[in-house]
Design a protein around this motif. Structure first.
Motif, PDB file in Angstrom:
ATOM      1  N   ALA A   1      -1.440 -10.097 -61.685  1.00 36.95           N
ATOM      2  CA  ALA A   1      -0.310  -9.731 -60.648  1.00 36.95           C
ATOM      3  C   ALA A   1      -0.187  -9.660 -59.445  1.00 36.95           C
ATOM      4  N   VAL A   2      -1.395 -10.097 -58.510  1.00 38.49           N
ATOM      5  CA  VAL A   2      -1.487 -10.134 -57.429  1.00 38.49           C
ATOM      6  C   VAL A   2      -1.630 -11.756 -57.163  1.00 38.49           C
TER       7      VAL A   2
ATOM      8  N   GLY B   1       5.503 -14.528 -54.940  1.00 39.32           N
ATOM      9  CA  GLY B   1       6.708 -14.743 -54.017  1.00 39.32           C
ATOM     10  C   GLY B   1       6.925 -14.356 -53.296  1.00 39.32           C
ATOM     11  N   LEU B   2       5.844 -14.064 -52.721  1.00 37.09           N
ATOM     12  CA  LEU B   2       6.091 -13.492 -50.661  1.00 37.09           C
ATOM     13  C   LEU B   2       6.502 -15.298 -50.350  1.00 37.09           C
TER      14      LEU B   2
ATOM     15  N   VAL C   1       9.760  -7.766 -52.888  1.00 36.48           N
ATOM     16  CA  VAL C   1       9.022  -6.936 -53.885  1.00 36.48           C
ATOM     17  C   VAL C   1       9.253  -6.404 -55.667  1.00 36.48           C
TER      18      VAL C   1
ATOM     19  N   THR D   1       9.721  -9.874 -57.355  1.00 36.74           N
ATOM     20  CA  THR D   1       9.289 -10.122 -58.430  1.00 36.74           C
ATOM     21  C   THR D   1       8.257  -9.319 -59.201  1.00 36.74           C
ATOM     22  N   ALA D   2       8.432  -7.907 -59.335  1.00 38.71           N
ATOM     23  CA  ALA D   2       8.154  -6.852 -60.065  1.00 38.71           C
ATOM     24  C   ALA D   2       8.774  -7.278 -61.375  1.00 38.71           C
TER      25      ALA D   2
ATOM     26  N   ARG E   1       8.551 -10.657 -63.133  1.00 36.67           N
ATOM     27  CA  ARG E   1       7.470 -10.741 -63.812  1.00 36.67           C
ATOM     28  C   ARG E   1       8.041  -9.884 -65.464  1.00 36.67           C
TER      29      ARG E   1
ATOM     30  N   HIS F   1       0.587 -13.113 -58.587  1.00 31.62           N
ATOM     31  CA  HIS F   1       2.358 -13.357 -58.352  1.00 31.62           C
ATOM     32  C   HIS F   1       2.910 -13.078 -57.134  1.00 31.62           C
ATOM     33  N   GLN F   2       2.836 -11.760 -56.878  1.00 34.66           N
ATOM     34  CA  GLN F   2       3.698 -11.061 -55.665  1.00 34.66           C
ATOM     35  C   GLN F   2       2.927 -11.946 -54.492  1.00 34.66           C
TER      36      GLN F   2
END
Length: 504
Positions: free
Chosen positions: A348-349, A355-356, A329, A332-333, A336, A351-352
């Motif tokens: 953002a959601v 990323g998961l 997490v 990814t942030a 980004r 992308h997360q």
């Protein structure tokens, strides 16, 4: 991610064209406050040096900041005796305020300033401004901390100067070596866009200007100088240092929160080779690789610390899954924002979530590696587990970068790029064009005057033979030769009206 330059940004760098006779190429500003003793010998020495060595026309401007002694009379007498000398009077103190006022009003294409004590050897003046005249650089500074500089000053000032520059490097990631040397120059077209963003009006003005220029991608040229400390300097070291630290905090907070719109200045020139489309070389790949490696190294360290902590309370598989989830997490942030330059909360959601998915692939690789290790050895050592996990994470890192670049944060295509901002705005604001009701009286009450349009014959060569010249618009120059406020889209921070700082 970065988009193309918007209207009103700076033009491409080029060598300054030959100016008409008498038009100054260089304007050297000397800010003074109560310098009746040193002003005359300083100006005469500077004028003699420029007249003897400088190959272009020049001007020396004395910027008097509300002096209470006979400095204004000395400046006026020098301006009357020497044609190349002018004087400007400000009723408020502040070196930054003086430089902003004179530089904003000057017509010279290269603007410089130096302290009245002439601590810096004047032989460095031509090397200082030459890269600006040639178009190689945007700003130039004299550096007392370069390896080849020759400096004579006491240990107290030496310690303060080096400590201050270390603070700048550690807090604002500044890469220039000397922020406080009173020997700097800037191109006028750069100053037109950059100065409205500089808030400070005192001694921190130099530092703030350099930090913003560097963050915006402008090129800063450094010149090693010979410098001799002035024992009679009237600078209040403690107060100046305190004000500078306050400025560092203010600028650092503004950069961290994104309140300074530096994206409007970022690489504004059209001659940047990184802006070229080169076949088989993905745009921004080198920068993204560097950012991804830095974030990856920090994430791996964070992951190993988490794994070691979780491993003390649970098994290796559970510890690995928890550590990888938390670090994924954060990874990814960080990627980004820092690697792929995505700002704001939009997407953002998503992308997360993507990323998961990438995290799941990494989990499969690392968990599979641990399972294979446990199958080969019943009780592997902790160091062996860490070594296997590092190798598995390296493989997962390569795959993670490819997935991030191609799937999670793909490059913007032309068809989904944002609408270019209108001249003078930060974004396309539909309210400016769609919310106001149609006012017919503005267009229909005036009688049609055919003579204004139909009496003049059509002059085809004026419109058909000349190629379309966008350079004047890109440079921010209006049709009448004046400078419009090309920095409105930058949302400049206006300086305060008063400044309580002591000024030399």
């Amino acid at each position: 991610m970065r988009t193309d330059s918007s209207p009103g940004t700076l033009p491409a760098r080029e060598h300054l064209p030959a100016a008409p006779a008498g038009t100054p190429v260089l304007d050297v500003v000397i800010p003074v406050y109560n310098e009746e003793k040193d002003l005359q010998p300083c100006v005469r020495r500077l004028h003699e040096h420029l007249d003897r060595t400088f190959p272009y026309a020049f001007r020396i401007t004395i910027a008097d900041n509300a002096s209470t002694d006979t400095t204004p009379q000395v400046a006026a007498r020098l301006a009357a005796e020497i044609p190349e000398v002018t004087t400007s009077r400000l009723e408020q103190k502040g070196r930054g305020r003086a430089l902003r006022a004179v530089w904003s009003a000057s017509d010279a294409p290269v603007l410089a300033y130096m302290d009245v004590d002439l601590s810096t050897d004047l032989n460095a003046l031509l090397p200082l401004v030459a890269p600006l005249i040639s178009g190689h650089s945007d700003l130039a500074i004299g550096s007392r901390l370069a390896r080849s500089s020759r400096v004579v000053r006491g240990p107290k000032r030496e310690f303060i100067s080096r400590a201050y520059n270390l603070i700048l490097r550690g807090s604002l990631q500044a890469r220039f070596s000397d922020a406080q040397c009173g020997f700097k120059a800037i191109r006028r077209d750069v100053a037109q866009v950059l100065l409205p963003l500089v808030e400070d009006t005192g001694w921190f003005f130099d530092t703030e200007m350099l930090v913003l220029a560097e963050r915006a991608g402008l090129r800063i040229h450094e010149v090693p100088v010979d410098w001799v400390d002035d024992p009679d300097s009237t600078v209040h070291i403690v107060k100046t240092a305190t004000d500078d630290l306050k400025g560092v905090w203010r600028v650092g907070r503004a950069l961290a929160t994104g309140s300074l719109p530096l994206d409007r200045l970022a690489r504004p020139f059209g001659d940047d080779p990184r802006d070229r489309d080169i076949e088989d070389v993905p745009k921004g790949l080198a920068r993204q690789l560097v950012g991804f490696c830095v974030v990856g190294a920090l994430s791996t360290l964070f992951y190993l610390l988490l794994y070691s902590g979780f491993r003390a309370f649970t098994g290796s598989q559970v510890a690995n899954a928890l550590a990888l989830l938390v670090s994924a997490v954060a990874n990814t942030a960080a990627n980004r924002r820092l690697t792929f330059g995505v700002r704001g909360r939009g997407g953002a959601v998503r992308h997360q979530a993507q990323g998961l998915v990438v995290f799941g692939i990494g989990l499969a690789l690392t968990s599979g590696s641990l399972a294979a290790l446990n199958a080969a050895t019943s009780e592997p050592a902790h160091s062996t587990e860490l070594a296997v996990l590092i190798a598995a994470n390296l493989a997962a890192t390569v795959l993670r970068f490819l997935l991030f670049r191609a799937w999670v944060f793909p490059d913007r295509r032309e068809d989904d790029s944002p609408v270019p901002a209108p001249y003078g705005t930060t974004r396309y604001e539909t309210s400016r064009y769609e919310t106001a009701p149609y006012d017919a009286s503005r267009y229909e009450t005036a009688p049609y005057d055919a003579s204004r349009y139909e009496t003049a014959p059509y002059d085809a060569p004026r419109y058909d033979t000349a190629p379309y010249d966008t350079s004047r618009i890109r440079a921010g120059e209006a049709a009448d030769g004046t400078w419009p406020d090309a920095t409105l889209q930058l949302q400049p921070v206006r300086p305060h009206d008063t400044d309580s700082r002591d000024f030399r």
